[in-house]
Design an enzyme around this catalytic site. Structure first.
Site, PDB file in Angstrom:
ATOM      1  N   ASP A  23       0.817  -1.202   0.000  1.00  0.00           N
ATOM      2  CA  ASP A  23       0.000   0.000   0.000  1.00  0.00           C
ATOM      3  C   ASP A  23       0.853   1.256   0.000  1.00  0.00           C
ATOM      4  O   ASP A  23       1.491   1.582   0.999  1.00  0.00           O
ATOM      5  CB  ASP A  23      -0.914  -0.029   1.240  1.00  0.00           C
ATOM      6  CG  ASP A  23      -1.941   1.087   1.226  1.00  0.00           C
ATOM      7  OD1 ASP A  23      -2.047   1.805   0.206  1.00  0.00           O
ATOM      8  OD2 ASP A  23      -2.649   1.245   2.231  1.00  0.00           O
ATOM      9  N   ASP A  31      -2.191   5.644  -5.773  1.00  0.00           N
ATOM     10  CA  ASP A  31      -2.403   4.798  -4.596  1.00  0.00           C
ATOM     11  C   ASP A  31      -2.606   3.354  -5.020  1.00  0.00           C
ATOM     12  O   ASP A  31      -3.641   2.998  -5.594  1.00  0.00           O
ATOM     13  CB  ASP A  31      -3.624   5.303  -3.819  1.00  0.00           C
ATOM     14  CG  ASP A  31      -3.826   4.569  -2.497  1.00  0.00           C
ATOM     15  OD1 ASP A  31      -3.011   3.680  -2.170  1.00  0.00           O
ATOM     16  OD2 ASP A  31      -4.793   4.881  -1.792  1.00  0.00           O
TER      17      ASP A  31
END
Length: 520
Positions: free
Chosen positions: A121, A325
């Site tokens: 992430d 992201d």
């Protein structure tokens, strides 16, 4: 599975992963590993999970958007020419359908080394693992039995130590009872009470150089010993840990750079078949597209500036910032960017727009188009973003394909209207080698299928003029293109097509290895 059998499986799995890694991953000059996807067919088949929505259905995309909404709210409570490195098990990453539509990698920590299947992430900083936990996921129930996860314990690793409150790494010193007590941490998501809470520890992360010598490198890193997980972490998202790749000093890329293990840069490659790569120390190449990070924030992220939206060859000057992201499935845009891209797409779409009146409100996409029962091919408008600095970012596959409950074939623009920040999600990054260069503070990108040894086997940027109608089971990871290489810059043709997934030996190996990734 017994501990003895676990050890044998670990050795067998590591050997196969290293063989696959050695055949396809050298050349980045980095430490790297493969990434996998939650709703991949391989995981669904091997883990034999019955409660997954049918791929390409309305519920499928509603579930993915629901995961995104959980991820969006996360907030932490708290120049050398080194040879790039990757994880000991190799640089493959996997987009796992079973676990939250995120990309995952197999990492090895501690002495003796234990393997963990962690979510990757770029929107979070701290790396944490389930650790002596009172609330965490110990395994996955399937119709074939239980797949067990490893749980970390500092007391069982001879190289582990606890981080005290007086450490510069401790961001929650105000919660410490004394300077010598264990440093607490908390990763908090604003949605559905999703958190990971525990204390910080230090231990070795087992890496390997990403070159022909394959030299072992053990890096001492700090990470969260996650004693209590709540919310989405107990319901399939990052069940065996989360690997934060953000800009904060607590992230592993920051620690590796500070220790001089590798350069302060890393890359992720998002393959169209759900298999990718991650490499620490990768600075990209001179022919990649680049744009600077927009860092004027209290908590810096991989935020860039878009200056122009081009749909079907028609350009509109519109400046807005967006976060790249890897922990978000789709691309989310506020108005006026959302209005510009969606209405331009709609004005050029050839098929009749599908009426969403009877579709569940959780379904994320607003612009969908109906394909007739006898239609064999279709076209859709291409999408291109111009980044600050002038380089163009072509979206290889801006659509998803869906079969409705009425057995109708649809395709939808895979952009969701945001009520908060703008996010460039995984779907727009598919088909690219993305470089997060924290030394130069730039984002880099270059077309890639993630299998070429030097990124020379790239995906096309100029798609053919027509597309086959989707089959009964849709393939949202398919990639638009032809076999010819194309440069980064230049305006695309107005319409694109949908083509089948790439098939490679490494993908076949992954289908065999995925269940063992979850068990060792």
């Amino acid at each position: 599975m017994s501990l003895s059998r676990n050890s044998h499986v670990s050795v067998w799995l590591l050997s196969l992963l290293c063989l696959s890694y050695a055949s396809c991953c050298f050349g980045f000059g980095t430490f790297g590993f493969d990434i996998h996807h939650r709703y991949s067919d391989s995981v669904k088949k091997i883990l034999d999970v019955d409660d997954l929505p049918e791929k390409g259905s309305f519920r499928y995309y509603s579930d993915l958007a629901g995961r995104d909404r959980l991820i969006h709210g996360r907030r932490l409570a708290t120049e050398n020419d080194q040879t790039p490195v990757t994880f000991l098990a190799g640089n493959d990453t996997y987009r796992l359908s079973l676990f939250g539509f995120l990309h995952y990698a197999n990492v090895t920590v501690g002495t003796p080394g234990l393997s963990f299947l962690v979510a990757l992430d770029t929107g979070s900083d701290l790396f944490w693992l389930p650790c002596d936990c009172t609330s965490c996921v110990h395994g996955v129930n399937t119709s074939s039995g239980v797949v067990n996860f490893n749980i970390f314990s500092p007391n069982k690793s001879s190289t582990s130590s606890k981080v005290p409150c007086n450490s510069t790494l401790c961001e929650l010193q105000n919660r410490c009872s004394s300077r010598s007590s264990n440093c607490p941490y908390q990763v908090r998501y604003l949605s559905d009470g999703t958190t990971s809470t525990g204390y910080l520890v230090e231990d070795v992360l087992h890496l390997i150089t990403n070159d022909n010598k394959s030299k072992a490198v053990d890096a001492l890193i700090s990470f969260g010993c996650g004693q209590v997980q709540t919310g989405s972490f107990l319901d399939g998202a990052a069940p065996n840990g989360l690997f934060g790749l953000g800009m904060d000093k607590t992230s592993v890329p920051s620690i590796l750079a500070k220790q001089g293990v590798t350069s302060n840069s890393f890359s992720m490659c998002f393959g169209p078949d759900g298999i990718g790569r991650i490499s620490f120390g990768d600075k990209g190449s001179s022919d990649q597209g680049e744009t600077p990070f927009y860092l004027r924030q209290s908590h810096p992220t991989y935020n860039i500036t878009v200056t122009q939206i081009i749909v079907g060859g028609s350009a509109a000057n519109l400046e807005f910032s967006a976060i790249f992201d890897s922990g978000t499935s789709f691309t989310y845009l506020n108005d006026p960017a959302y209005k510009q891209i969606s209405e331009s797409f709609n004005s050029l779409a050839k098929e009749q727009r599908f009426q969403m009146n009877n579709v569940d409100s959780s379904f994320p996409f607003e612009y969908c188009y109906l394909l007739s029962s006898n239609q064999t091919r279709y076209k859709y408008p291409t999408v291109n973003l111009t980044m600050k600095g002038g380089h163009q970012f072509f979206v290889n596959d801006p659509i998803v394909e869906i079969r409705s409950e009425e057995d109708a074939n649809l395709y939808c623009l895979a952009v969701v209207k945001s009520d908060s920040v703008n996010i460039i999600g995984q779907n727009f990054m598919t088909g690219y080698h993305i470089v997060f260069d924290r030394e130069k503070n730039v984002l880099g990108w270059k077309p890639s299928d993630c299998y070429g040894t030097d990124n020379s086997n790239t995906l096309p940027i100029r798609p053919p003029t027509s597309s086959p109608v989707p089959a009964t089971t849709m393939n949202p990871e398919a990639t638009a293109g032809n076999p010819n290489n194309s440069p980064i810059s230049g305006a695309p043709p107005p319409m694109g097509n949908h083509s089948p997934k790439l098939r490679h030996l490494s993908y076949a190996l992954t289908m065999i290895l995925i269940p063992f990734l979850a068990m060792i």
